[in-house]
Design an enzyme around this catalytic site. Structure first.
Site, mmCIF file in Angstrom:
data_model
loop_
_atom_site.group_PDB
_atom_site.id
_atom_site.type_symbol
_atom_site.label_atom_id
_atom_site.label_comp_id
_atom_site.label_asym_id
_atom_site.label_seq_id
_atom_site.Cartn_x
_atom_site.Cartn_y
_atom_site.Cartn_z
ATOM 1 N N CYS A 1 5.372 6.071 4.941
ATOM 2 C CA CYS A 1 5.413 7.535 4.961
ATOM 3 C C CYS A 1 6.604 7.960 4.108
ATOM 4 O O CYS A 1 7.243 7.124 3.475
ATOM 5 C CB CYS A 1 5.460 8.107 6.373
ATOM 6 S SG CYS A 1 6.979 7.865 7.273
ATOM 7 N N CYS B 1 0.941 9.671 5.340
ATOM 8 C CA CYS B 1 1.149 11.047 4.884
ATOM 9 C C CYS B 1 0.753 11.128 3.418
ATOM 10 O O CYS B 1 0.780 10.124 2.699
ATOM 11 C CB CYS B 1 2.585 11.513 5.109
ATOM 12 S SG CYS B 1 3.808 10.811 4.010
ATOM 13 N N CYS C 1 3.477 6.162 -3.569
ATOM 14 C CA CYS C 1 3.475 4.754 -3.164
ATOM 15 C C CYS C 1 3.755 3.849 -4.364
ATOM 16 O O CYS C 1 3.104 3.965 -5.400
ATOM 17 C CB CYS C 1 2.124 4.399 -2.551
ATOM 18 S SG CYS C 1 2.024 2.709 -1.957
#
Length: 151
Positions: free
Chosen positions: A8, A85, A92
């Site tokens: 997250c 999220c 990422c």
């Protein structure tokens, strides 16, 4: 043993809750520990004390968890990378050895909009999101590891 990373933004709440539940349900299998679960953030902020509190209310101790940056884990061959999220999914880092990327967005319990949930305090928000993540974690372990898990 499967390796799972939960991501997250701040690695302070949602990913910490998911790490705790995924590890708990994987450990509860009839065959013993079935997974190693880690969590990280794209901008780690430290573990939120309310996350620790609401997990303790459900009998899971995450007080030993740390808030780590996702870059610390890019060398680990994960079977699953789960983003919890939208921001983490967008930011990422590249994990060259990931078996499967999974996205399941949950509300940020630290930023509940009063217009969406009038009168909801932070602790209530954390409990609500905890329960959503618990259900998802049970289903994930059952479907991906083929294990029925206790309620």
């Amino acid at each position: 043993m499967k390796k799972i990373l939960v991501l997250c933004t701040g690695n302070s709440a949602r990913s910490q809750l998911a790490q705790g539940y995924l590890q708990y349900f994987a450990d509860m299998s009839d065959h013993g520990a079935q997974a190693e679960v880690l969590s990280a953030g794209v901008n780690p902020k430290g573990v939120n004390p309310l996350a620790i509190q609401v997990m303790a209310e459900d009998g899971i101790d995450i007080s030993h968890h740390t808030s780590n940056h996702a870059d610390e884990y890019v060398h680990i061959p994960f079977d699953y990378v789960i983003t919890v999220c939208d921001n983490a999914r967008e930011q990422c880092p590249f994990f060259p050895t990931v078996g499967e990327r999974i996205h399941q967005s949950f509300p940020d319990p630290g930023h509940t909009a009063s217009a969406d949930r009038p009168g909801e305090d932070a602790l209530t928000s954390f409990r609500r999101v905890r329960d959503l993540i618990k259900t998802h974690s049970q289903e994930f372990i059952a479907s991906r590891l083929g294990e029925a898990v206790p309620q």
